[in-house]
Write a protein that holds these residues in place. Sequence first.
Motif, mmCIF file in Angstrom:
data_model
loop_
_atom_site.group_PDB
_atom_site.id
_atom_site.type_symbol
_atom_site.label_atom_id
_atom_site.label_comp_id
_atom_site.label_asym_id
_atom_site.label_seq_id
_atom_site.Cartn_x
_atom_site.Cartn_y
_atom_site.Cartn_z
ATOM 1 N N CYS A 98 9.142 -7.505 -0.336
ATOM 2 C CA CYS A 98 7.986 -7.593 -1.235
ATOM 3 C C CYS A 98 7.328 -8.961 -1.080
ATOM 4 O O CYS A 98 7.985 -9.932 -0.726
ATOM 5 C CB CYS A 98 8.437 -7.460 -2.689
ATOM 6 N N TYR A 99 6.061 -9.036 -1.390
ATOM 7 C CA TYR A 99 5.408 -10.354 -1.432
ATOM 8 C C TYR A 99 5.988 -11.187 -2.568
ATOM 9 O O TYR A 99 6.257 -12.366 -2.411
ATOM 10 C CB TYR A 99 3.905 -10.185 -1.627
ATOM 11 N N ASP A 100 6.172 -10.559 -3.728
ATOM 12 C CA ASP A 100 6.699 -11.275 -4.888
ATOM 13 C C ASP A 100 7.220 -10.236 -5.873
ATOM 14 O O ASP A 100 6.446 -9.504 -6.480
ATOM 15 C CB ASP A 100 5.569 -12.103 -5.527
ATOM 16 N N GLU A 101 8.539 -10.184 -6.007
ATOM 17 C CA GLU A 101 9.133 -9.176 -6.898
ATOM 18 C C GLU A 101 8.728 -9.366 -8.355
ATOM 19 O O GLU A 101 8.834 -8.446 -9.152
ATOM 20 C CB GLU A 101 10.658 -9.223 -6.811
ATOM 21 N N SER A 107 -2.745 3.314 -5.181
ATOM 22 C CA SER A 107 -3.880 3.120 -4.284
ATOM 23 C C SER A 107 -3.472 2.073 -3.243
ATOM 24 O O SER A 107 -2.621 1.210 -3.515
ATOM 25 C CB SER A 107 -5.109 2.643 -5.052
ATOM 26 N N TYR A 108 -4.049 2.154 -2.066
ATOM 27 C CA TYR A 108 -3.777 1.168 -1.010
ATOM 28 C C TYR A 108 -3.958 -0.248 -1.547
ATOM 29 O O TYR A 108 -3.180 -1.158 -1.254
ATOM 30 C CB TYR A 108 -4.744 1.404 0.153
ATOM 31 N N GLN A 132 -1.065 -5.554 -2.791
ATOM 32 C CA GLN A 132 -0.758 -6.732 -3.603
ATOM 33 C C GLN A 132 0.738 -6.887 -3.825
ATOM 34 O O GLN A 132 1.209 -7.925 -4.265
ATOM 35 C CB GLN A 132 -1.460 -6.619 -4.954
ATOM 36 N N LEU A 133 1.471 -5.810 -3.543
ATOM 37 C CA LEU A 133 2.916 -5.827 -3.794
ATOM 38 C C LEU A 133 3.717 -6.070 -2.518
ATOM 39 O O LEU A 133 4.687 -6.822 -2.517
ATOM 40 C CB LEU A 133 3.347 -4.498 -4.426
#
Length: 448
Positions: A185-188, A235-236, A241-242
């Motif tokens: 993930c980018y940021d959990e 949505s994409y 963002q996740l």
Amino acid sequence: MRRPIAPVPSSRGSKRAIAVFGLVTLYAGCCAQAPTANGGWIEGRATYYGAPEAVERAYDPTRGAGSFGILAFGACGYTNLPGGTLPFARDAVAASADQNPDYPGSCGRCYEVRCKSGLLLNNERVPIRIVYPDLGGGNISTVGYFDGDTARPYLPSINPNVTDGEGRPFPGNMGEAQKVVDVRCYDENRSLRVRVADSCPCKQVLPDGAPGVKPGGEVRRQEWCCGPVNHFDLSYWAMEQLAHPVFGAIMLNYRPVDCTTGAPIPPNFISPYIYSAVTGIGPGWGWFSYDAQLARLENQGPTPIPGGTKSTCVSVAPKGGLSFRCRQCQRPGFQPFAGRTQLRFWIRPDTEDSDPFNTSTPAGEVPGLKLFIMQEELKQYCRNELVLGNTTLPTGTQGEWYSFVIPLADFGCGGGTGYPELADIDRVDFQNMAIRNAVVCITELALG
Ligand SMILES: *[C@@H]1O[C@H](CO)[C@@H](O)[C@H](O)[C@H]1NC(C)=O
Ligand SMILES: *[C@@H]1O[C@H](CO)[C@@H](O)[C@H](O)[C@H]1NC(C)=O
Ligand SMILES: *[C@@H]1O[C@H](CO)[C@@H](O)[C@H](O)[C@H]1NC(C)=O
Ligand SMILES: *[C@@H]1O[C@H](CO)[C@@H](O)[C@H](O)[C@H]1NC(C)=O
């Protein structure tokens, strides 16, 4: 006592149904176990639908635009006409799997979602495998697929070089060698609030004539949405963002929340405010127009609106209408009409024209629409339909607005006579039975 004329169902969900990568609308099936709550957070999983055209072209050059599905015309309606636009931010919408325990009434409900790093799990809760089909003649496909879903390619096997909207490269799948997906993930801790605007059916009904569909139509099983692992199609723009969208799917932590404040709410929450002048469409309620030239989910009216500023407005042809639906809400534990006694709302004509030969809703008069309530899934109507300004009169006026407070008993539901019980009602319609277009705005539609 007349039977209401059955409105033409919205079949727009089929636009998503032809997506190659997007999971799709139109529901069937029932019931998984209740999620186990952990501090309000529930474990789930997500795929995504919709994508920028450049991404669609990278993975499906022949079809390109639309091949990941589209956000508008989803199973909850919410599509403004003309133009077919979804009136919500594109990074704040999702589809709920129809096997999620809180699928009934999920249209319009908001969820706070967080990405969970680690192995992507299948419905048996073991890491889902990437399979490379044997093409025969000693050839193995270079394109991998998620096991159990040959319609969903493992994107890095086609092209790992696609960047996300912020230009970030795919960080790579650490599970690649083991043929599993290990998501970073980018940021959990990052959380997003998304609103359910569509559904992901386990049993996907594809219409005749859609690309790649057998003549006569087809029913496909979409394993992702069949439970018991709870699933969303984000949505994409929410997904990116996740985590990087090239992963294709991620595990989630999520919880149902109030759309405005973000405070946690019970998973089965359905608002008695079907449409509020302050917050717009209520959690639990889909919004559809039929035979409409113009339909706006949210209208900031020029005239003062009782209690707030928002109303929903339509211009509909004869037999056209506006419909509010709580999907599968006849199920025990949902049932928004159970124990309720009134339906109330404000309505006004939305035309300057006062000539009854020009419009069926002239300015300065009660719009003479037909009002009916029904059990949507079984297509059962109560005994009585009401005609505004005729069989039911307004209780007050304010500016151009008329207020109605209608005893639900007036609809004559139930009574062991073959009509649906009030508790099973999950749809309210305003329909134009006159011979000219009806142009109206409605707000503060609520059960009391
Ligand atoms: C991805 O990038 C690598 C390194 O530049 C390149 O060798 C490879 O051909 C690219 N793959 C695709 C499908 O564009
Ligand atoms: C996430 O939140 C936890 C608890 O507040 C904190 O310990 C952790 O450092 C945070 N992680 C990141 C990546 O910010
Ligand atoms: C009714 O429509 C006609 C034709 O558009 C127009 O000329 C007329 O002014 C309208 N009547 C009123 C009262 O606005
Ligand atoms: C009111 O209802 C009566 C009886 O059904 C009908 O004859 C009449 O045309 C209606 N009027 C309007 C304005 O709908």
